[in-house]
Write a protein that holds these residues in place. Structure first.
Motif, PDB file in Angstrom:
ATOM      1  N   ALA A  81      53.959 -30.256  12.559  1.00 51.98           N
ATOM      2  CA  ALA A  81      54.169 -29.645  11.244  1.00 51.98           C
ATOM      3  C   ALA A  81      53.926 -30.676  10.148  1.00 51.98           C
ATOM      4  CB  ALA A  81      55.594 -29.117  11.136  1.00 51.98           C
ATOM      5  N   THR A  82      53.633 -30.180   8.954  1.00 54.50           N
ATOM      6  CA  THR A  82      53.655 -31.009   7.753  1.00 54.50           C
ATOM      7  C   THR A  82      55.031 -30.803   7.137  1.00 54.50           C
ATOM      8  OG1 THR A  82      51.295 -30.704   7.436  1.00 54.50           O
ATOM      9  CG2 THR A  82      52.555 -31.403   5.506  1.00 54.50           C
ATOM     10  N   TRP A  83      55.772 -31.906   6.944  1.00 48.24           N
ATOM     11  CA  TRP A  83      57.190 -31.788   6.591  1.00 48.24           C
ATOM     12  C   TRP A  83      57.442 -32.022   5.102  1.00 48.24           C
ATOM     13  CZ3 TRP A  83      60.471 -29.671   9.885  1.00 48.24           C
ATOM     14  CH2 TRP A  83      60.162 -29.703  11.246  1.00 48.24           C
ATOM     15  N   HIS A  84      58.205 -31.095   4.532  1.00 44.34           N
ATOM     16  CA  HIS A  84      58.578 -31.189   3.117  1.00 44.34           C
ATOM     17  C   HIS A  84      60.086 -31.361   3.012  1.00 44.34           C
ATOM     18  CE1 HIS A  84      54.675 -29.600   1.487  1.00 44.34           C
ATOM     19  NE2 HIS A  84      54.572 -29.240   2.754  1.00 44.34           N
ATOM     20  N   PHE A  85      60.511 -32.401   2.337  1.00 44.38           N
ATOM     21  CA  PHE A  85      61.941 -32.545   2.070  1.00 44.38           C
ATOM     22  C   PHE A  85      62.200 -32.000   0.676  1.00 44.38           C
ATOM     23  CE2 PHE A  85      66.040 -34.288   1.229  1.00 44.38           C
ATOM     24  CZ  PHE A  85      66.662 -34.194   2.455  1.00 44.38           C
ATOM     25  N   ILE A  86      62.979 -30.893   0.610  1.00 39.19           N
ATOM     26  CA  ILE A  86      63.099 -30.159  -0.655  1.00 39.19           C
ATOM     27  C   ILE A  86      64.478 -30.270  -1.302  1.00 39.19           C
ATOM     28  CG2 ILE A  86      61.324 -28.488   0.026  1.00 39.19           C
ATOM     29  CD1 ILE A  86      63.596 -26.505   0.624  1.00 39.19           C
ATOM     30  N   GLU A  93      44.481 -21.570  -3.229  1.00 37.13           N
ATOM     31  CA  GLU A  93      45.130 -22.671  -3.965  1.00 37.13           C
ATOM     32  C   GLU A  93      46.620 -22.768  -3.658  1.00 37.13           C
ATOM     33  OE1 GLU A  93      42.403 -21.738  -7.937  1.00 37.13           O
ATOM     34  OE2 GLU A  93      44.586 -21.774  -8.115  1.00 37.13           O
ATOM     35  N   ILE A  94      47.133 -21.760  -2.936  1.00 37.02           N
ATOM     36  CA  ILE A  94      48.586 -21.709  -2.769  1.00 37.02           C
ATOM     37  C   ILE A  94      48.989 -22.009  -1.332  1.00 37.02           C
ATOM     38  CG2 ILE A  94      50.599 -20.160  -2.879  1.00 37.02           C
ATOM     39  CD1 ILE A  94      48.262 -18.939  -5.131  1.00 37.02           C
ATOM     40  N   THR A  95      49.860 -22.986  -1.174  1.00 40.47           N
ATOM     41  CA  THR A  95      50.369 -23.346   0.147  1.00 40.47           C
ATOM     42  C   THR A  95      51.788 -22.813   0.300  1.00 40.47           C
ATOM     43  OG1 THR A  95      49.048 -25.362   0.150  1.00 40.47           O
ATOM     44  CG2 THR A  95      50.899 -25.293   1.689  1.00 40.47           C
ATOM     45  N   ILE A  96      52.004 -22.114   1.404  1.00 41.14           N
ATOM     46  CA  ILE A  96      53.356 -21.618   1.675  1.00 41.14           C
ATOM     47  C   ILE A  96      54.118 -22.672   2.463  1.00 41.14           C
ATOM     48  CG2 ILE A  96      54.709 -19.885   2.919  1.00 41.14           C
ATOM     49  CD1 ILE A  96      52.359 -17.940   2.505  1.00 41.14           C
ATOM     50  N   VAL A  97      55.251 -23.076   1.937  1.00 43.21           N
ATOM     51  CA  VAL A  97      56.156 -23.949   2.678  1.00 43.21           C
ATOM     52  C   VAL A  97      57.275 -23.060   3.220  1.00 43.21           C
ATOM     53  CG1 VAL A  97      57.732 -25.916   2.557  1.00 43.21           C
ATOM     54  CG2 VAL A  97      55.658 -25.893   1.147  1.00 43.21           C
ATOM     55  N   ALA A  98      57.373 -22.974   4.541  1.00 43.52           N
ATOM     56  CA  ALA A  98      58.440 -22.169   5.143  1.00 43.52           C
ATOM     57  C   ALA A  98      59.720 -22.993   5.167  1.00 43.52           C
ATOM     58  CB  ALA A  98      58.053 -21.759   6.566  1.00 43.52           C
ATOM     59  N   VAL A  99      60.722 -22.512   4.460  1.00 49.59           N
ATOM     60  CA  VAL A  99      61.996 -23.232   4.408  1.00 49.59           C
ATOM     61  C   VAL A  99      62.847 -22.779   5.595  1.00 49.59           C
ATOM     62  CG1 VAL A  99      64.068 -23.648   3.047  1.00 49.59           C
ATOM     63  CG2 VAL A  99      61.849 -23.450   1.912  1.00 49.59           C
ATOM     64  N   THR A 100      63.094 -23.718   6.503  1.00 49.88           N
ATOM     65  CA  THR A 100      63.737 -23.371   7.779  1.00 49.88           C
ATOM     66  C   THR A 100      65.219 -23.736   7.810  1.00 49.88           C
ATOM     67  OG1 THR A 100      62.897 -25.479   8.631  1.00 49.88           O
ATOM     68  CG2 THR A 100      61.613 -23.515   9.144  1.00 49.88           C
ATOM     69  N   LYS A 101      65.792 -24.019   6.638  1.00 46.09           N
ATOM     70  CA  LYS A 101      67.179 -24.502   6.614  1.00 46.09           C
ATOM     71  C   LYS A 101      68.198 -23.497   7.137  1.00 46.09           C
ATOM     72  CE  LYS A 101      68.029 -23.209   1.797  1.00 46.09           C
ATOM     73  NZ  LYS A 101      67.898 -23.606   0.399  1.00 46.09           N
ATOM     74  N   GLY A 126      59.850 -26.804   5.421  1.00 44.16           N
ATOM     75  CA  GLY A 126      60.712 -27.495   4.455  1.00 44.16           C
ATOM     76  C   GLY A 126      62.169 -27.463   4.867  1.00 44.16           C
ATOM     77  N   GLU A 127      62.841 -28.589   4.678  1.00 46.47           N
ATOM     78  CA  GLU A 127      64.289 -28.702   4.951  1.00 46.47           C
ATOM     79  C   GLU A 127      64.941 -29.396   3.775  1.00 46.47           C
ATOM     80  OE1 GLU A 127      66.593 -28.058   7.482  1.00 46.47           O
ATOM     81  OE2 GLU A 127      65.160 -26.722   8.449  1.00 46.47           O
ATOM     82  N   ASN A 128      66.228 -29.114   3.559  1.00 41.85           N
ATOM     83  CA  ASN A 128      66.866 -29.705   2.385  1.00 41.85           C
ATOM     84  C   ASN A 128      67.992 -30.682   2.694  1.00 41.85           C
ATOM     85  OD1 ASN A 128      68.706 -27.813   3.242  1.00 41.85           O
ATOM     86  ND2 ASN A 128      69.347 -27.227   1.189  1.00 41.85           N
ATOM     87  N   ARG A 129      68.291 -30.901   3.990  1.00 43.79           N
ATOM     88  CA  ARG A 129      69.318 -31.896   4.308  1.00 43.79           C
ATOM     89  C   ARG A 129      68.842 -32.782   5.451  1.00 43.79           C
ATOM     90  NH1 ARG A 129      73.562 -28.377   5.889  1.00 43.79           N
ATOM     91  NH2 ARG A 129      74.739 -30.217   6.466  1.00 43.79           N
TER      92      ARG A 129
END
Ligand SMILES: *Cc1c(COP(=O)(O)O)cnc(C)c1O
Length: 231
Positions: free
Chosen positions: A79-84, A34-42, A61-64
């Motif tokens: 990749a599946t991209w997450h803007f965090i 049930e848990i997806t890891i989002v690797a934050v590459t910032k 995941g990236e934040n800027r």
């Protein structure tokens, strides 16, 4: 000191993290699937971000906006991209048709701009400032349900869930109470039964608190330093 992070180190980190997720799941009767890891590459380069994919993690995941665009340029739709990160309305158009998830929806003006600029329905998390810390982005707990109802006017916004950041503290009970509260609000939001707001996901937990987040129901955890290190 600069340490190059390679696929092997990431795999080692990942194994350790997966072990901790399993333990947290056992403690709380959950299934690790049930848990997806989002690797934050910032904190890392494009090269390292590619190593993350090679290590078997698809969600980045990236934040800027600019660093996100450089990574996207190098990696693309593999990749599946997450803007965090918090998102300024004027930057929406630069990223919106490249990201898969936005974790930081926190105001109607942003929702309006997203809805206007996106070509397809876009998965969003509503960001909640559960702890009420002044410097944190996000809606206060009591604003969340009215906000989600208002979002129904934006047909391309899908509220997949809620996101929060716990306070940076050693006080485990405090962190846990924040995650518990987010889960409660998420369940209330789910009970609204709104067409564009399934709201069945919880984006919570970072390197220092993800085990607590998993025990409290996280479905997306956002891991930077513990997984990909920093360069
Ligand atoms: C940087 C960041 C993370 C990851 O932080 P770590 O503590 O390095 O795991 C997670 N979520 C958000 C919103 C971030 O900005």
């Amino acid at each position: 000191m600069k340490i190059r992070v390679n696929t092997l180190t990431i795999k080692e980190n990942l194994n350790e993290i997966k072990g901790k997720i399993e333990t947290a799941c056992k403690n709380s009767n959950r299934n690790p699937d049930e848990i997806t890891i989002v690797a934050v590459t910032k904190y890392v380069s494009e090269t390292t971000a590619k190593s993350v994919l090679e290590a078997g993690i698809k969600h980045l995941g990236e934040n800027r906006d600019q660093p996100f665009l450089s990574k996207y340029e190098a990696i693309g739709t593999e990749a599946t991209w997450h803007f965090i990160g918090s998102l300024q309305s004027r930057k929406v158009k630069n990223i919106i048709n490249k990201v898969d998830y936005i974790h930081s929806l926190d105001r109607l003006s942003l929702a309006k701009e997203i809805n206007k600029r996106t070509d397809k329905p876009i998965k969003c998390f509503v960001q909640v400032n559960v702890s009420g810390e002044e410097q944190k982005h996000g809606l206060s707990a009591n604003e969340v349900l009215p906000f989600i109802k208002e979002l129904q006017q934006f047909e391309k916004i899908i509220v997949v869930g809620l996101m929060t950041m716990a306070p940076h503290t050693d006080d485990e009970q405090l962190i846990r109470s924040v995650f518990k509260r987010l889960k409660e609000i998420q369940e209330e939001a789910m009970d609204l039964n709104l067409a564009n707001a399934p709201c069945n996901e919880l984006s919570m937990g970072m390197s220092n608190d993800f085990t607590i987040a998993v025990e409290e129901g996280a479905t997306f955890i956002r891991l930077g330093s513990s997984l990909v290190g920093s360069e």
